[in-house]
Design a protein around this motif. Structure first.
Motif, PDB file in Angstrom:
ATOM      1  N   UNK A 214      23.234  -0.872  22.325  1.00  0.00           N
ATOM      2  CA  UNK A 214      22.508  -2.060  21.875  1.00  0.00           C
ATOM      3  C   UNK A 214      21.884  -2.803  23.061  1.00  0.00           C
ATOM      4  N   UNK A 215      22.689  -3.006  24.094  1.00  0.00           N
ATOM      5  CA  UNK A 215      22.224  -3.773  25.252  1.00  0.00           C
ATOM      6  C   UNK A 215      21.086  -3.044  25.958  1.00  0.00           C
ATOM      7  N   UNK A 216      21.077  -1.706  25.901  1.00  0.00           N
ATOM      8  CA  UNK A 216      20.009  -0.944  26.561  1.00  0.00           C
ATOM      9  C   UNK A 216      18.644  -1.264  25.979  1.00  0.00           C
ATOM     10  N   UNK A 217      18.625  -1.802  24.753  1.00  0.00           N
ATOM     11  CA  UNK A 217      17.368  -2.236  24.123  1.00  0.00           C
ATOM     12  C   UNK A 217      17.131  -3.731  24.323  1.00  0.00           C
ATOM     13  N   UNK A 218      17.842  -4.331  25.265  1.00  0.00           N
ATOM     14  CA  UNK A 218      17.680  -5.746  25.626  1.00  0.00           C
ATOM     15  C   UNK A 218      17.968  -6.698  24.468  1.00  0.00           C
ATOM     16  N   UNK A 219      18.888  -6.306  23.590  1.00  0.00           N
ATOM     17  CA  UNK A 219      19.179  -7.146  22.434  1.00  0.00           C
ATOM     18  C   UNK A 219      20.252  -8.195  22.701  1.00  0.00           C
TER      19      UNK A 219
ATOM     20  N   UNK B  81      20.086 -10.399  25.592  1.00  0.00           N
ATOM     21  CA  UNK B  81      19.420 -11.586  26.143  1.00  0.00           C
ATOM     22  C   UNK B  81      17.909 -11.574  25.965  1.00  0.00           C
ATOM     23  N   UNK B  82      17.359 -10.518  25.389  1.00  0.00           N
ATOM     24  CA  UNK B  82      15.922 -10.451  25.163  1.00  0.00           C
ATOM     25  C   UNK B  82      15.185  -9.733  26.277  1.00  0.00           C
ATOM     26  N   UNK B  83      13.963  -9.323  25.992  1.00  0.00           N
ATOM     27  CA  UNK B  83      13.160  -8.545  26.944  1.00  0.00           C
ATOM     28  C   UNK B  83      12.782  -9.341  28.188  1.00  0.00           C
ATOM     29  N   UNK B  84      12.742 -10.657  28.083  1.00  0.00           N
ATOM     30  CA  UNK B  84      12.355 -11.480  29.228  1.00  0.00           C
ATOM     31  C   UNK B  84      13.471 -11.613  30.259  1.00  0.00           C
ATOM     32  N   UNK B  85      14.671 -11.150  29.919  1.00  0.00           N
ATOM     33  CA  UNK B  85      15.804 -11.225  30.831  1.00  0.00           C
ATOM     34  C   UNK B  85      16.430  -9.846  30.991  1.00  0.00           C
ATOM     35  N   UNK B  86      15.596  -8.905  31.403  1.00  0.00           N
ATOM     36  CA  UNK B  86      16.049  -7.514  31.519  1.00  0.00           C
ATOM     37  C   UNK B  86      17.195  -7.376  32.502  1.00  0.00           C
TER      38      UNK B  86
ATOM     39  N   UNK C 188      17.509   6.133  11.282  1.00  0.00           N
ATOM     40  CA  UNK C 188      16.071   6.154  11.028  1.00  0.00           C
ATOM     41  C   UNK C 188      15.471   4.778  11.254  1.00  0.00           C
ATOM     42  N   UNK C 189      16.180   3.769  10.755  1.00  0.00           N
ATOM     43  CA  UNK C 189      15.717   2.402  10.931  1.00  0.00           C
ATOM     44  C   UNK C 189      15.670   2.026  12.415  1.00  0.00           C
ATOM     45  N   UNK C 190      16.680   2.485  13.167  1.00  0.00           N
ATOM     46  CA  UNK C 190      16.727   2.165  14.593  1.00  0.00           C
ATOM     47  C   UNK C 190      15.582   2.824  15.349  1.00  0.00           C
ATOM     48  N   UNK C 191      15.288   4.085  15.037  1.00  0.00           N
ATOM     49  CA  UNK C 191      14.192   4.750  15.732  1.00  0.00           C
ATOM     50  C   UNK C 191      12.834   4.194  15.307  1.00  0.00           C
ATOM     51  N   UNK C 192      12.727   3.747  14.073  1.00  0.00           N
ATOM     52  CA  UNK C 192      11.483   3.117  13.644  1.00  0.00           C
ATOM     53  C   UNK C 192      11.284   1.773  14.343  1.00  0.00           C
ATOM     54  N   UNK C 193      12.386   1.017  14.513  1.00  0.00           N
ATOM     55  CA  UNK C 193      12.296  -0.329  15.094  1.00  0.00           C
ATOM     56  C   UNK C 193      13.415  -0.544  16.111  1.00  0.00           C
ATOM     57  N   UNK C 194      13.305   0.063  17.308  1.00  0.00           N
ATOM     58  CA  UNK C 194      14.379  -0.047  18.302  1.00  0.00           C
ATOM     59  C   UNK C 194      14.581  -1.453  18.845  1.00  0.00           C
ATOM     60  N   UNK C 195      13.623  -2.360  18.634  1.00  0.00           N
ATOM     61  CA  UNK C 195      13.785  -3.732  19.111  1.00  0.00           C
ATOM     62  C   UNK C 195      14.492  -4.624  18.101  1.00  0.00           C
ATOM     63  N   UNK C 196      14.859  -4.074  16.945  1.00  0.00           N
ATOM     64  CA  UNK C 196      15.646  -4.820  15.957  1.00  0.00           C
ATOM     65  C   UNK C 196      17.124  -4.589  16.244  1.00  0.00           C
ATOM     66  N   UNK C 197      17.917  -5.636  16.490  1.00  0.00           N
ATOM     67  CA  UNK C 197      19.350  -5.450  16.772  1.00  0.00           C
ATOM     68  C   UNK C 197      20.069  -4.783  15.614  1.00  0.00           C
TER      69      UNK C 197
END
Length: 222
Positions: free
Chosen positions: A92-97, A99-104, A205-214
């Motif tokens: 999960x954290x590998x997708x920046x979920x 702290x968000x993409x702005x805090x990689x 499937x949902x994760x690969x379609x939308x990897x930025x969704x936690x």
């Protein structure tokens, strides 16, 4: 899909089209733009991870005087469940979920923190290769989930595939994610109760379609 191996070419399913999830994402968002509101960090994730790390280190202390047979019992029944769950928290954290993409950088250090109870330091390299897995799903020589020559020979049964995270029931998620049960369908989803321990990784499937969704919000995508 397939890697450069000495096995017969028909031992793999070879296709020459792009991986389907990028196109699916565009089509789904065109029909359901409200999915965009599900993207972004999950504020609960970091507190769950803090708790899991604390519980593991507390467990280390509590079993220190137990006989070895009980140490092994609690390691398998309790500790390994949390460690499996922790590997999926790192996913999960590998997708920046967290702290968000702005805090990689925060996500990177937090993944290292989550990695502590596991012992084997892998979180930093996992992020790199996992994101390649999303970007080049099934790509010959690029997607590290594609078996090598040795893996193609050794991991030739579904039972041996469990060895990826030990012979444990939760390891079954490896089979559910990208085991080709039906020709032409490489990504599968699992909607059972084990998702409660695995940050909903079964919604694959949902994760690969939308990897930025936690993971916590993937059931809403479904």
């Amino acid at each position: 899909m397939g890697n450069r191996v000495t096995l017969a070419r028909e031992d793999f399913e070879w296709v020459y089209t792009d991986q389907p999830h990028a196109d699916r994402r565009k089509e789904i968002l065109a029909k359901y733009p409200e999915i965009k509101s599900l993207m972004g960090p999950d504020p609960r994730l970091k507190w769950i991870v803090y708790t899991m790390v604390a519980v593991q280190f507390l467990a280390f202390y509590l079993v220190k005087d137990l006989p070895w047979k009980w140490v092994m019992f609690w390691t398998y029944v309790f500790g390994s469940c949390i460690n499996h769950s922790m590997t999926l928290a790192i996913h999960e954290i590998s997708h920046n979920t967290a702290f968000g993409n702005n805090r990689a950088k925060w996500n990177r250090w937090f993944a290292i923190f989550a990695n502590l109870p596991i012992g084997l330091p892998y979180s930093a390299s996992f992020k790199r290769y996992h994101l390649d897995h999303h970007r080049y799903l099934g790509g010959d020589g690029v997607d590290v989930d594609i078996p090598t020559d040795f893996e193609g020979w050794f991991f030739c049964t579904r039972l041996r595939k469990l060895l990826g995270m030990g012979l444990h029931p939760i390891s079954g998620h490896f089979i559910a994610e990208h085991y080709m049960f039906l020709k032409g369908h490489e990504t599968y989803s699992y909607y059972g109760s084990l998702n409660l321990l695995t940050f909903n990784v079964g919604y694959h499937n949902e994760h690969h379609d939308f990897p930025s969704v936690p993971g916590r919000r993937l059931p809403m995508v479904r």
